[in-house]
Design a protein around this motif. Structure first.
Motif, PDB file in Angstrom:
ATOM      1  N   GLY A 348      13.714  32.901 -88.668  1.00 39.34           N
ATOM      2  CA  GLY A 348      14.311  33.888 -89.548  1.00 39.34           C
ATOM      3  C   GLY A 348      15.765  33.582 -89.850  1.00 39.34           C
ATOM      4  O   GLY A 348      16.391  32.717 -89.221  1.00 39.34           O
ATOM      5  N   SER A 349      16.311  34.287 -90.816  1.00 40.55           N
ATOM      6  CA  SER A 349      17.708  34.109 -91.214  1.00 40.55           C
ATOM      7  C   SER A 349      18.587  34.965 -90.304  1.00 40.55           C
ATOM      8  O   SER A 349      18.760  36.171 -90.522  1.00 40.55           O
ATOM      9  CB  SER A 349      17.896  34.511 -92.685  1.00 40.55           C
ATOM     10  N   HIS A 350      19.124  34.335 -89.288  1.00 37.90           N
ATOM     11  CA  HIS A 350      19.901  35.049 -88.273  1.00 37.90           C
ATOM     12  C   HIS A 350      20.839  34.052 -87.596  1.00 37.90           C
ATOM     13  O   HIS A 350      20.517  32.862 -87.525  1.00 37.90           O
ATOM     14  CB  HIS A 350      18.961  35.683 -87.237  1.00 37.90           C
ATOM     15  N   PRO A 351      22.022  34.489 -87.110  1.00 31.63           N
ATOM     16  CA  PRO A 351      22.918  33.547 -86.425  1.00 31.63           C
ATOM     17  C   PRO A 351      22.258  32.801 -85.272  1.00 31.63           C
ATOM     18  O   PRO A 351      22.658  31.678 -84.959  1.00 31.63           O
ATOM     19  CB  PRO A 351      24.048  34.454 -85.924  1.00 31.63           C
ATOM     20  N   ILE A 352      21.255  33.390 -84.627  1.00 34.17           N
ATOM     21  CA  ILE A 352      20.585  32.712 -83.513  1.00 34.17           C
ATOM     22  C   ILE A 352      19.810  31.497 -84.000  1.00 34.17           C
ATOM     23  O   ILE A 352      19.769  30.458 -83.333  1.00 34.17           O
ATOM     24  CB  ILE A 352      19.645  33.699 -82.775  1.00 34.17           C
ATOM     25  N   THR A 353      19.197  31.601 -85.158  1.00 36.06           N
ATOM     26  CA  THR A 353      18.231  30.580 -85.590  1.00 36.06           C
ATOM     27  C   THR A 353      18.594  29.875 -86.889  1.00 36.06           C
ATOM     28  O   THR A 353      17.849  29.002 -87.330  1.00 36.06           O
ATOM     29  CB  THR A 353      16.844  31.243 -85.774  1.00 36.06           C
ATOM     30  N   GLU A 354      19.723  30.196 -87.492  1.00 34.23           N
ATOM     31  CA  GLU A 354      19.992  29.674 -88.826  1.00 34.23           C
ATOM     32  C   GLU A 354      20.171  28.158 -88.858  1.00 34.23           C
ATOM     33  O   GLU A 354      19.980  27.537 -89.911  1.00 34.23           O
ATOM     34  CB  GLU A 354      21.221  30.361 -89.427  1.00 34.23           C
ATOM     35  N   LYS A 355      20.515  27.540 -87.725  1.00 35.18           N
ATOM     36  CA  LYS A 355      20.678  26.094 -87.697  1.00 35.18           C
ATOM     37  C   LYS A 355      19.564  25.390 -86.926  1.00 35.18           C
ATOM     38  O   LYS A 355      19.695  24.234 -86.550  1.00 35.18           O
ATOM     39  CB  LYS A 355      22.038  25.728 -87.110  1.00 35.18           C
ATOM     40  N   LEU A 356      18.462  26.095 -86.696  1.00 34.19           N
ATOM     41  CA  LEU A 356      17.327  25.485 -86.011  1.00 34.19           C
ATOM     42  C   LEU A 356      16.275  24.978 -86.986  1.00 34.19           C
ATOM     43  O   LEU A 356      15.258  24.427 -86.553  1.00 34.19           O
ATOM     44  CB  LEU A 356      16.673  26.495 -85.059  1.00 34.19           C
ATOM     45  N   GLY A 357      16.478  25.175 -88.282  1.00 38.33           N
ATOM     46  CA  GLY A 357      15.484  24.775 -89.270  1.00 38.33           C
ATOM     47  C   GLY A 357      15.161  23.300 -89.187  1.00 38.33           C
ATOM     48  O   GLY A 357      16.034  22.458 -89.017  1.00 38.33           O
ATOM     49  N   GLY A 358      13.865  22.976 -89.295  1.00 36.82           N
ATOM     50  CA  GLY A 358      13.426  21.601 -89.213  1.00 36.82           C
ATOM     51  C   GLY A 358      13.075  21.157 -87.814  1.00 36.82           C
ATOM     52  O   GLY A 358      12.500  20.081 -87.625  1.00 36.82           O
ATOM     53  N   GLY A 359      13.406  21.964 -86.801  1.00 33.27           N
ATOM     54  CA  GLY A 359      13.078  21.630 -85.415  1.00 33.27           C
ATOM     55  C   GLY A 359      11.938  22.484 -84.903  1.00 33.27           C
ATOM     56  O   GLY A 359      11.496  23.446 -85.538  1.00 33.27           O
ATOM     57  N   PHE A 360      11.471  22.138 -83.707  1.00 33.01           N
ATOM     58  CA  PHE A 360      10.345  22.844 -83.108  1.00 33.01           C
ATOM     59  C   PHE A 360      10.770  23.464 -81.785  1.00 33.01           C
ATOM     60  O   PHE A 360      11.616  22.937 -81.071  1.00 33.01           O
ATOM     61  CB  PHE A 360       9.179  21.877 -82.851  1.00 33.01           C
ATOM     62  N   SER A 361      10.163  24.583 -81.467  1.00 29.51           N
ATOM     63  CA  SER A 361      10.281  25.180 -80.146  1.00 29.51           C
ATOM     64  C   SER A 361       8.874  25.506 -79.655  1.00 29.51           C
ATOM     65  O   SER A 361       7.980  25.813 -80.449  1.00 29.51           O
ATOM     66  CB  SER A 361      11.165  26.433 -80.168  1.00 29.51           C
ATOM     67  N   LEU A 362       8.683  25.429 -78.344  1.00 29.14           N
ATOM     68  CA  LEU A 362       7.351  25.513 -77.745  1.00 29.14           C
ATOM     69  C   LEU A 362       7.255  26.742 -76.849  1.00 29.14           C
ATOM     70  O   LEU A 362       8.133  26.973 -76.007  1.00 29.14           O
ATOM     71  CB  LEU A 362       7.063  24.252 -76.937  1.00 29.14           C
ATOM     72  N   PHE A 363       6.158  27.504 -77.008  1.00 28.25           N
ATOM     73  CA  PHE A 363       5.966  28.737 -76.252  1.00 28.25           C
ATOM     74  C   PHE A 363       4.548  28.759 -75.687  1.00 28.25           C
ATOM     75  O   PHE A 363       3.593  29.103 -76.389  1.00 28.25           O
ATOM     76  CB  PHE A 363       6.212  29.955 -77.145  1.00 28.25           C
ATOM     77  N   PRO A 364       4.392  28.392 -74.405  1.00 30.93           N
ATOM     78  CA  PRO A 364       3.047  28.402 -73.816  1.00 30.93           C
ATOM     79  C   PRO A 364       2.599  29.808 -73.429  1.00 30.93           C
ATOM     80  O   PRO A 364       3.336  30.551 -72.788  1.00 30.93           O
ATOM     81  CB  PRO A 364       3.206  27.509 -72.584  1.00 30.93           C
ATOM     82  N   VAL A 365       1.389  30.170 -73.834  1.00 29.61           N
ATOM     83  CA  VAL A 365       0.772  31.468 -73.507  1.00 29.61           C
ATOM     84  C   VAL A 365       1.686  32.597 -73.970  1.00 29.61           C
ATOM     85  O   VAL A 365       2.373  33.257 -73.181  1.00 29.61           O
ATOM     86  CB  VAL A 365       0.472  31.593 -72.000  1.00 29.61           C
ATOM     87  N   ALA A 366       1.717  32.818 -75.273  1.00 27.37           N
ATOM     88  CA  ALA A 366       2.611  33.811 -75.873  1.00 27.37           C
ATOM     89  C   ALA A 366       1.807  34.936 -76.509  1.00 27.37           C
ATOM     90  O   ALA A 366       0.619  34.790 -76.818  1.00 27.37           O
ATOM     91  CB  ALA A 366       3.503  33.152 -76.921  1.00 27.37           C
ATOM     92  N   GLN A 367       2.473  36.066 -76.717  1.00 30.16           N
ATOM     93  CA  GLN A 367       1.849  37.223 -77.349  1.00 30.16           C
ATOM     94  C   GLN A 367       2.624  37.629 -78.588  1.00 30.16           C
ATOM     95  O   GLN A 367       3.839  37.436 -78.659  1.00 30.16           O
ATOM     96  CB  GLN A 367       1.784  38.404 -76.374  1.00 30.16           C
ATOM     97  N   PRO A 368       1.937  38.181 -79.595  1.00 29.79           N
ATOM     98  CA  PRO A 368       2.645  38.613 -80.808  1.00 29.79           C
ATOM     99  C   PRO A 368       3.330  39.954 -80.601  1.00 29.79           C
ATOM    100  O   PRO A 368       2.976  40.728 -79.699  1.00 29.79           O
ATOM    101  CB  PRO A 368       1.517  38.715 -81.834  1.00 29.79           C
ATOM    102  N   LEU A 369       4.319  40.219 -81.444  1.00 30.45           N
ATOM    103  CA  LEU A 369       5.031  41.499 -81.419  1.00 30.45           C
ATOM    104  C   LEU A 369       4.609  42.331 -82.615  1.00 30.45           C
ATOM    105  O   LEU A 369       4.437  41.805 -83.719  1.00 30.45           O
ATOM    106  CB  LEU A 369       6.540  41.268 -81.455  1.00 30.45           C
TER     107      LEU A 369
END
Length: 541
Positions: A348-369
């Motif tokens: 999303g467009s937020h200071p936390i994630t605005e420069k993470l575009g194009g990269g990947f993050s991994l979340f094993p065994v996750a649940q939706p919100l």
């Protein structure tokens, strides 16, 4: 008389060759003046004699000059001289532009020779000089290239290599214990960054974090709630000890917190973290957290789908509900991680994630919100799954099932950021309506750390991504640290990706594999080359 005239004519003919001394003397004078940076009698005298010879030759041999210039050999030589001078001038201009406007192409896998955005930002924002002291007599070329990259970003940064044997005063001043120590100095502040050694190059991450800590020496306190089966803070299976180490490297101070021992959150708490609780919080504990959320505060909640903790009383006033499903991602299965690994590449467009575009993050065994927008609360999606993911039900026997009529398929939220002004902390409506997605508020990307104080939350449907085996994978560390930085409200600047470390690509071969490779290189390939050469000779004979 005739013999004397002949002798004088011969001498006169040879005197004309003295003109070649003219450019030699002029170049000698210029070189002397430039090297000594003093234009005294010697350089000026050499240049004057050279110019005098040139003028005298032009006056005495003006008639011969016209014939000399008209010769074909003279024209060819002149063209060659002009071409040579043009090449020299072009090369000089290229080198001048290359020094003044440096451009580099980094083709390494992790962009090891390119500073991370956070490093560039930290150096450019320096208001006072910061100097790096490296106590090593022989500079490492790789370390020096990294330091040169820093120096290009701002005039307030500098570095110097020191020979400990020849500078005992500096050794006493910094309290150096061993060769290879690297210190940062800003005014009267000094900080040991690391100790260089064999196979231990200068770390961009440690250097950047050290500069940031010198610029902001106040340590923010991070409390991790314990007592409900949360992730352990000490090394072990499923622990988050490495994540705590990364926090300390960023200048935070992390401590455990048992709410059964106190009725309130400490006043010095910048951020409170609830990482993977397995049991529900007690009423007094929920009250302590809710009271904390009425002041300038930050809360990070990370919960797993197999948890028995009921977090609805804490999250529902914010319009968030933990889903009772497990995210199944075909991309995770295709990548070899398994269908239970959720791979996030949309942010999303937020200071936390605005420069993470194009990269990947991994979340094993996750649940939706399940998120809905609430009046007075700014809601911003952070982690968005692909449109191929499914929210599958976890049956009592541990198996998964998917019913298209009741279960959701498509993009889902795995993480969300929420904020509200402190003055409106008690105005939110308590009843949310479930939804798999949340629309970002028009103010979703704003960071108001430098304006009105806020109550901030970051909620992620997974805690395994920060465990010791996962936190350094892809962008997991950046998601976690950026969340903590934003929640702490220490800076209004956007957050960036941390410096990357070199990937270990060492190949370990067993004995038989080494033997086969050696035999192939020493015998097989030469025999194949010989047979190919013999075949070509046979066909052409």
């Amino acid at each position: 008389m005739k013999a004397a005239a002949t002798t004088w004519k011969t001498v006169w003919n040879y005197l004309k060759y003295l003109v070649w001394l003219s450019p030699c003397l002029i170049v000698a004078g210029l070189t002397t003046g430039l090297l000594t940076n003093a234009w005294g009698i010697v350089p000026l005298g050499l240049m004057g004699v050279g110019l005098g010879l040139a003028i005298a030759w032009l006056l005495l041999y003006s008639n011969a000059l016209a014939g000399f210039l008209g010769q074909r050999s003279t024209q060819a030589g002149t063209n060659a001289l002009v071409a040579t001078l043009a090449v020299i001038v072009i090369l000089g201009l290229v080198n001048f532009l290359g020094v003044r406007y440096a451009a580099r192409l980094d083709l390494t896998e992790n962009q090891l020779f390119t500073l991370a955005p956070q490093s560039v930002q930290v150096v450019k924002e320096l208001e006072e000089p910061v100097k790096v002291w490296i106590f090593s007599p022989t500079p490492n070329p790789t370390d020096q290239a990294l330091l040169d990259n820093y120096r290009r970003q701002g005039t307030q940064f500098s570095y110097e290599y020191i020979d400990p044997q020849s500078n005992p005063g500096l050794v006493r001043r910094f309290g150096m214990q061993a060769p290879g120590e690297v210190y940062l100095e800003k005014g009267e502040q000094r900080r040991l960054v690391q100790v260089l050694g064999e196979g231990q190059p200068l770390s961009e991450q440690r250097l950047t974090n050290g500069i940031a800590q010198l610029s902001n020496p106040t340590q923010a306190k991070i409390y991790f709630i314990q007592g409900h089966g949360e992730r352990s803070l000490e090394a072990g299976q499923g622990a988050i000890s490495k994540a705590l180490g990364e926090l300390e490297g960023e200048g935070f101070s992390a401590s455990p917190l048992k709410l059964t021992d106190t009725t309130t959150i400490p006043e010095d708490a910048s951020v409170v973290v609830l990482a993977g609780p397995q049991q529900s919080l007690l009423e007094p504990e929920l009250k302590a957290i809710n009271d904390y959320l009425k002041r300038r505060s930050g809360l990070l909640v990370m919960a797993d789908p197999d948890s028995k903790a009921d977090l609805d009383p804490l999250l529902q006033p914010w319009g968030v509900k933990m889903g009772d499903r497990l995210i199944v991602d075909p991309d995770g299965e295709a990548a070899g991680y398994g269908a239970g690994m959720t791979i996030i590449s949309q942010y999303g467009s937020h200071p936390i994630t605005e420069k993470l575009g194009g990269g990947f993050s991994l979340f094993p065994v996750a649940q939706p919100l399940e998120v809905v927008n609430k009046d007075g609360i700014t809601t911003t999606p952070l982690l968005i799954t692909s449109d191929r993911t499914q929210a599958q039900r976890i049956n009592e026997d541990g198996t998964l099932s998917f019913d298209p009529a009741t279960d959701f398929q498509g993009q889902m939220l795995l993480g969300v950021a929420l904020s509200r002004p402190v003055k409106d902390a008690e105005d939110a409506s308590p009843e949310p309506s479930p939804s798999p997605e949340a629309s970002p508020s028009p103010e979703a990307g704003d960071d108001k750390a430098d304006s009105a104080p806020e109550t901030r939350l970051v909620i992620i449907g997974n805690s395994s991504f920060v465990t010791d085996g996962m936190v350094t994978q892809q962008l997991n560390k950046d998601v976690f640290l950026n969340s903590i930085n934003w929640l702490s409200q220490q800076s209004g600047e956007s957050l960036a990706v941390r410096p990357k470390e070199a990937t270990n690509r060492r190949i370990l071969l067993n004995g038989w594999t080494q033997i086969l490779l050696s035999v192939g290189a020493v015998l097989f390939l030469p025999i194949v080359g010989f047979l190919m050469a013999f075949g070509i000779w046979w066909l052409r004979r």
